[in-house]
Structure formats: structure tokens, C-alpha cells
Design a protein around this motif. Structure first.
Motif: not given
Length: 846
Positions: A723-734, A738-755
Motif C-alpha cells: 500500500a505504501a508503494i501504491a500511495l507514493a505513486w498516487l501522490a505523484n499523480r496528484m 497539492p493537499l491531496l498529494a501531501t496527504l497521500l505521501m504522509v500516508l505512505a510514510g505511515a504505512a511503512v512505519a506501521a509495517a
């Protein structure tokens, strides 16, 4: 095919090259603007300066300082060994001195010296204004200088390491080295190697992306080829020693048994990790020196290098084969016979590319008109000494002979013949050859000849007798020897030779003090070299960046120097109003965009100071102060990076002859993308060596290595990483939102930390403890490595949030988000490896 007829990589119309050189005079004020923008330092700016003209000189000077300091230690050792039972040094002090001598020569002189030569020469050779990340070069230098001086000073306090420059466990475990002496080596060398990797990233991106237009790979200077292979080898080899030093420090500090055989560890793991770095390092040192030799032999012979492409292929072959030779140093450790045969064959095979280079130099000298000036003498002396060292190297590659000569003074002699002939003499040749480029006065030919003959005679007197004393049975690393074994005369001759060599170095120091005058006008081209570095230059490098049509443009392109000085090529002025250089394509050097260059600042210096402080304070176990220093280093790095793309420059500017180029780019054409990919290759090599360590220890264990069997947490961990890989890719597509892209990248970071946390918790619940077994140690070490990346990911997420808050996230500046997305995707992939590896091996166990 001509440059115009070759296929284009990027769609660049190479018929535009026909506009150069331009006609007529350039507008008034262009040169004055360049001089103001690229002005020299004043006051404290001498420390914060980032121009390669200055940093390169600093870098070479620091490397030569460590050469002299290590040489003084060598003289002290030779004084102790001149006669039997000398009392100059105690056994403990001698162990510290020989450890520091080898460590300083290998880690603080040899690699940094050739890297420094690249920082100084490459921008001029490539026709660039500077290397693409000048503050990174400056950071690498200051980190190296501060860390190196602090490390060397440990000898004055009795805290220097005493386990040899190779630091084999168990001799370096807390049982046999209970003080912090070994910790100075482990943390200090790990830190210095990080500095070397930073310089290697700079060199790779600089060679591939900032060449003069038209300088396709078939026109790339031979020295640049050597530096490219050199930097690539650093990226592959140095992560191994960083991992090895980290594991041994963890064992010493936390009692994690990586190398403790009583708890499932294996000291042989250290040798594999260390020599995977240690033997390629010999060629890492040799290749840039060989590139310099290939450049200088053409100049002193006044003819083009014979077999240019054979030499390039030899560089590549050396870089490849050298990674299959590491167990050459382990023939006496009881390895299986098949492995010994393979590594013996590889050890002999690696001499073939070196032979190609040697015969190329001989053919070049024979086909030209050799000039026996100082660089020419050092070139010939290097050739002779290196061949002699290579012949004894082939002898040592024969296993039966190695069993007899291993750990004797024969190997000491072989090592010094190879390193002095393959690196030290070429470096002195390079100093005499290229000093006129960086100094208003060349070095003295008269004194230079004295330097050569004293060093040449002293070298043979010092090390030739060591072959005999080694074959007579004198072991390495002994602080004295008994009389009556016929070792007195060879050792006395070696001591006399060492002091004679030192006199030659002293004469060179006198010559440098008398004649070296850097940072002003150059002394010209007294040896009639054919590369771009001999074009008239100032602090901004050359007045205009030429179109290159030859391997030897100064020789082959008529009126090149005149047209460059007149501003008739690319970037005759400063179209963005600041420092900049051209970015070109990797294969054919087609112009792609302008790269704005930073101005001098103190942030990289403070970052180096606090980074060094973190490692040094960690060494003396001042943990609170070490954490504070790390936080300050992070703050400095964030401040350093904050304005890299702000404010955005003009969309396109005229770079000469009406050609318009972008002043901002992202993705694979940008230098930042290349730097991030190379950084991730470094991280991937640490991961690969960690996987090797896990498999090696697992294969040596007599008990099974279980893994957590709970399926649901494992599936959740894998899903979070994906999911982190997908979120990072999606953030760059958005990026248009800017706000959505930032949130997606933060979620990607949270996903790798949780994993990461979920997987680590699974091992804890399974009852695995790091201090109880080798499996626990390596599992928790790999998760600590992943935890470091998770921490960096958290900092990157914070960085993205801050940039969004200041309005710096958007589709007009996507580079930052792209690079962070690449990093997070790698961290997630690394998490998947850590998840799968132990479970697959557990299933594979009988």
C-alpha cells in the motif's frame, strides 16, 4: 558517424551545433557578471566556499596531510624494527601505531586522495562550471577532514585502535579489546566511508550528466572513465564495510553475537564482509591513478593513447572481476577446496586487465617522443614498480605459495609495491602535471627530479629486502624480533630506504611551499595536454562551454581556446542571473536543461560538524550529547535543502546562439533523480550484504532458525508495504492537487512505519532476543536498519508537510515529491525482503 549524424537520445536537434562558434563580439558586461557571480571567498567564506576550484585543492591538501602523518608513523615503526629488540615502542604502542598507519593510509589517504583529484579536475575536463552538487562535495570534504583529524588524534591519548587496519574479531571483541580503542575505528571509519560515498554520488552524476555538449561516451576523457568506474565500485563495495563496522559495534555495545561462535555467530562473517570491500578497494585506488596515468602518458609522449577503447574495457573488466577476488585474502582460513580454486583463478584473472593498461602505456611511450620531465619520470617509475608488485601478486594468488607467504613480510612488500607503484607515484605525477592548472606557478622541475629519484631509490631500498625477510620467516605485525636469525641486515636496509623515501617527500613539501600559488591565474599548459582542463579558466571554470568533437579537443579543434575565451559557445554569460551549468544526456551529451547552482553558505559545514560530533560523542558514550548533535545535523540538512528549487527561475533562457533551454526539470533527466537512484543502490547493497549475513549465519548453524508462524500479521505487514508503494505513486499523480498529494505521501510514510512495527512486534512475541543467539542479533540488526529508514521517511513526511504549508508543493515543482516517492517505495520493498527472507529459510530447513 559525425556528431550531427548520430541518433539523438532526447530529440535535441544537433544541427544546432552548427551555429557554434558564433560570430562577432559578445555584449559588454558578461565577463564582469560571471566574475561577480562566481567571485572568490572573503573572510569566513574561505570555510563556506563550495567552488570545486577551492574544495578540490582543500581536499587534495587534506589527503596529502594524512599521507605525511601516516608516513611519520611508518618511520617510527621502521626505527623500532631497524635492529633486534629495540625499545623505541612498547608492544601495545606498536600495535596502535601499525594499526593507525594502515588505517590512515587506506581510509584517510588513498581513497580520499583520488576522489579529491576527481573533484578538482572533472569539472574542467568535462567543460562544466562545477560538479552538480557542490555543497555535497564540500560537505563530504569537511566531514572527512573533521572526522579524520579526530580519529588520528586518538593516538595521542592512548585511545587508538590496536587490532590492525582489518580489525578481525574475536581480537576486537570486548573480551580482548575492552576499551573504546576499537570503537574509534568502527565508528570513525564508518563515518568516513559515508563521506566517500557522498563524493562518489557526486562524481557519477557529474560525469554522466554535466559534460560539454557533444562529449558523447566515445569522446569521454580516459580519466573521467576511470573516475566513473571508481565511483561505481565505491557504491557497490563500501556498503559492505559500513555494515561490518555497524555489526561489530553493535556486538561490542549491546552484546549482540554476530561474531561470537559460542552463541551461533561466526568470526568468518567479518572477513567475508570486510574483504568484499577490502580487495576491490585496491582497485578502487588503482583505477583513478591508472586514468591519470593514461592521460599523462599521452601528454609526456605527445601522442594519443594507444588502445584507448581497450583501456576503457580494461577499467570495466577490473571493476567487475575485482568483486570476485575477496577470498584471495582467506586462503589459509580453511575454506572448501572448490572455493579456493575459484578465488585463485579470479585472483590471477584480474591481472589481465592491468596488463592491457600497462602494454597500452608502453606502446604509447614507444610510439611518441617521450619527454623525461618530472611527470614523465614518475609515470615511468610507476610503471616499473607496479609491474613488480603485480608479479608478486600473481605469486600470492597461487594457493600453495600463499600458504607459505601469508602473513609474512613478503605480503607487506607486495602490498606496498602495488600501492606505491599503482597509486602514490601516479598521484605525485598528477600533482606535478596538473599543478599549473590550479596555480599561478608550476612546481620546480629541478626539485621535482630530486623528489622522484629520492622516492624511487628509497622505495626499492625499503621494500625490496622485505621479500627476502618474508621468505626467511619474518611474520607481519611483530613489534620486534630475536637476534641471530639473519634478519638484521634486511631490516636495517629497509629502515634506511624508508627515511630516504621520507627525504624525497620532504623535498616535495619544500617545493610546494615555494611554488604552489592557488586560486589565481593558471600557469598555462607547460606539458601541452590535450584535454579541456587546459583551456584558459577562471573561478567560473571556462568562459563558454564548447561543443566537443574529439577525444583531445585542445589538440584537434583549431582555435578552440580563442573561441571559448571570446564567449562563442554555450553559456557565455549568466542567463539566469546566478550560478548555473549545463545538464546533458548520459550517452551523447545532448543539452537538456540548465542546472541552477547554489551559492556558498554555512549549512553544509555545520551539518558536517554536527554529523562528526554525533559519531565522536557516540564513541565516548556521551549518548545524550550525541542525540542532540544528530538533531542539529538534521536541522542543518533540512535548511540546506529547503531552497533548492525556490524561487523557481525562468521557464526557458537563451544559452547561446538563440538556443532555449529549461531552467528546471524533474524525473530521469534531472540530476536529483540520478542522485536518489544511486543512493538507493547504496542502501540496496547494505540490504544485500545483510541478506548474505543472515544466510551465512543460518547455513553455519547446527540448530534450526524458526520464524513467526502467525499468518495474519505477516499478510498485514506485506499489505501495508504494498500500500505504501501504491500511495507514493498516487501522490505523484496528484501533484495538481497539492493537499491531496501531501496527504497521500504522509500516508505512505505511515504505512511503512506501521509495517515495520508490526513485523518487529511479531519477532518479539515469538520470544526472539538479540543477545541470546546469532539469529536474534541479525534479525534485530536488519530491523534496526529498516527502522533507520522508517525514521528518515518520517522526516521526509514532515518535510513535505512543511513545504505544503509554505506553498512549495505543486505541479510546477514535482522533483521533491518524486524523490521522496522513490525513497518510500524502496523502504517498502526493503520491508518486504525482511518479511519474506526468514520465513522462506525457515520453510527450507529440513
Amino acid at each position: 558517424m559525425s556528431a550531427v549524424e548520430e541518433p539523438s537520445e532526447t530529440g535535441f536537434d544537433r544541427t544546432l551545433y552548427d551555429r557554434f562558434p558564433t560570430k562577432g563580439r559578445r555584449p559588454k558586461g558578461e565577463v564582469e557578471a560571471l566574475e561577480e557571480i562566481w567571485c572568490g571567498p572573503k573572510g569566513w567564506q574561505w570555510i563556506t566556499v563550495i567552488n570545486n576550484n577551492y574544495v578540490g585543492v582543500y581536499y587534495v591538501g587534506a589527503a596529502m596531510l594524512f599521507f605525511v602523518l601516516a608516513g611519520v608513523l611508518a618511520l617510527v615503526m621502521r626505527t623500532q624494527l631497524a635492529l633486534p629488540l629495540q625499545g623505541v615502542l612498547s608492544q601495545e604502542t606498536y600495535n596502535q601505531v601499525f594499526t593507525m598507519h594502515g588505517t590512515v593510509m587506506m581510509f584517510l589517504f588513498a581513497v580520499p586522495a583520488v576522489e579529491a583529484l576527481g573533484v578538482l579536475l572533472l569539472p574542467q575536463m568535462l567543460g562544466a562550471r562545477d560538479l552538480p552538487f557542490p555543497r555535497l562535495s564540500a560537505y563530504a570534504f569537511w566531514a572527512y577532514l573533521i572526522g579524520g583529524l579526530a580519529f588520528f588524534c586518538s593516538i595521542f591519548f592512548g585511545l587508538a585502535p590496536d587490532g590492525g587496519w582489518f580489525m578481525y574479531p574475536p581480537l576486537t571483541s570486548t573480551t580482548y579489546s575492552p576499551g573504546i580503542n576499537a570503537d574509534f575505528w568502527l565508528l570513525g571509519i564508518g563515518f568516513i566511508e559515508i563521506s566517500a560515498i557522498a563524493g562518489a554520488i557526486e562524481i557519477i552524476v557529474g560525469v554522466l550528466k554535466t559534460r560539454a555538449p557533444g562529449m558523447s561516451l566515445d569522446k569521454l576523457p580516459i580519466f573521467a572513465w576511470a573516475m566513473l568506474v571508481f565511483a561505481g565500485m565505491i557504491i557497490i563495495a563500501f556498503p559492505s564495510v559500513i555494515l561490518a563496522t555497524t555489526l561489530l559495534e553493535l556486538e561490542r555495545a549491546l552484546n549482540w553475537p554476530f561474531f561470537d561462535a559460542a552463541r551461533g555467530g561466526d568470526p568468518m562473517l567479518w572477513q567475508h564482509l570486510f574483504w568484499f570491500f577490502g580487495h576491490p578497494e585496491v582497485y578502487i585506488i588503482f583505477l583513478p591513478a591508472a586514468g591519470a596515468m593514461s592521460t599523462m602518458v599521452a601528454a609526456v609522449s605527445q601522442t594519443k593513447l594507444v588502445g584507448h577503447w581497450m583501456v576503457v574495457l580494461a577499467f570495466l573488466a577490473t571493476g567487475f572481476i575485482s568483486f570476485g577476488v575477496w577470498a584471495h585474502h582467506m586462503f589459509t582460513t580453511g575454506m572448501p577446496g572448490t572455493a579456493i580454486g575459484v578465488f585463485s583463478a579470479a585472483s590471477m584473472a584480474v591481472s589481465l586487465p592491468a596488463g592491457v593498461q600497462v602494454f597500452s602505456w608502453i606502446a604509447t611511450v614507444a610510439s611518441g617522443k617521450m619527454k623525461f620531465n618530472t611527470p614523465g619520470l614518475f609515470v615511468l617509475g610507476s610503471l616499473l614498480i607496479f609491474v613488480m608488485g603485480g608479479l608478486t601478486g600473481v605469486m600470492a594468488a597461487m594457493v600453495p605459495f600463499d600458504w607459505q607467504a601469508h602473513d609474512t613480510y613478503f605480503i607487506v612488500a607486495h602490498l606496498h609495491y602495488v600501492l606505491i607503484g599503482g597509486m602514490v607515484f601516479p598521484l605525485f605525477a598528477a600533482i606535478y602535471y596538473w599543478t599549473p592548472m590550479s596555480s599561478s606557478r608550476p612546481l620546480s622541475e629541478h626539485l621535482g627530479r630530486w623528489v622522484f629519484w629520492l622516492m624511487f631509490a628509497g622505495m626499492h631500498l625499503a621494500f625490496l629486502p622485505m621479500h627476502l625477510s618474508g621468505l626467511m620467516g619474518m611474520p607481519r605485525r611483530v613489534w620486534t624480533y630475536a637476534p641471530g636469525r639473519d634478519l638484521e641486515i634486511p631490516n636495517l636496509i629497509s629502515t634506511v630506504g624508508a627515511f630516504l623515501f621520507a627525504v624525497g617527500v620532504l623535498v616535495w613539501i619544500i617545493d610546494m611551499c615555494r611554488n604552489f600559488r592557488p586560486f589565481g591565474a593558471s600557469a598555462g599548459n607547460p606539458y601541452n595536454g590535450g584535454g579541456l582542463e587546459w583551456l584558459p579558466s577562471e573561478l567560473y571554470s571556462i568562459r563558454s562551454i564548447p561543443v566537443v568533437t574529439s577525444l583531445y579537443p585542445v589538440w584537434d579543434q583549431k582555435n578552440l581556446a580563442r573561441d571559448v575565451v571570446a564567449g562563442r559557445y554555450f553559456l557565455p554569460g549568466a542567463p539566469t542571473g546566478g550560478r548555473e551549468t549545463l545538464v546533458t544526456s548520459p550517452l551523447n551529451a545532448e543539452p537538456q536543461h540548465l542546472l541552477p547552482m547554489p551559492k556558498p553558505s554555512g549549512w553544509h559545514v555545520w551539518a558536517a560538524v554536527f554529523t562528526a560530533g554525533f559519531f565522536l560523542l557516540l564513541t565516548i558514550q556521551a549518548y545524550a550529547a550525541s542525540v542532540i548533535s544528530a538533531v542539529l545535523a538534521i536541522v542543518c540538512v533540512i535548511r540546506w535543502c529547503w531552497f533548492l528549487d525556490h524561487p523557481l527561475p525562468q521557464a526557458k533562457v537563451d544559452v547561446g546562439a538563440g538556443i532555449q533551454l529549461k531552467t528546471y526539470d524533474s524525473g530521469p533527466t534531472s540530476t536529483g533523480w540520478w542522485a536518489m537512484v544511486i543512493t538507493l543502490v547504496v542502501a540496496g547493497m547494505v540490504l544485500a550484504m545483510s541478506v548474505f549475513s543472515y544466510v551465512f549465519l543460518w547455513s553455519r548453524s547446527t540448530a534450526p532458525w524458526p520464524a513467526p508462524v502467525n499468518l495474519l500479521p505477516a499478510l498485514t505487514t506485506g499489505g501495508l508495504n504494498l500500500a505504501a508503494i501504491a500511495l507514493a505513486w498516487l501522490a505523484n499523480r496528484m501533484m495538481k492537487r497539492p493537499l491531496l498529494a501531501t496527504l497521500l505521501m504522509v500516508l505512505a510514510g505511515a504505512a511503512v512505519a506501521a509495517a515495520w512495527g508490526l513485523d518487529l512486534n511479531g519477532w518479539r512475541e515469538a520470544g526472539l532476543k538479540a543477545s541470546m543467539s546469532a539469529q536474534g542479533a541479525i534479525v534485530y540488526a536488519m530491523h534496526a536498519w529498516q527502522g533507520f529508514f522508517v525514521g528518515v521517511s518520517a522526516l521526509m513526511a514532515l518535510y513535505v508537510v512543511l513545504r505544503w504549508a509554505f506553498g512549495y508543493v505543486g505541479s510546477d515543482r514535482p522533483a521533491t515529491m518524486q524523490l521522496i516517492g522513490l525513497f518510500l517505495a524502496y523502504v517498502a520493498a526493503q520491508g518486504l525482503v525482511l518479511l519474506c527472507l526468514p520465513r522462506l529459510l525457515a520453510l527450507a530447513a529440513p
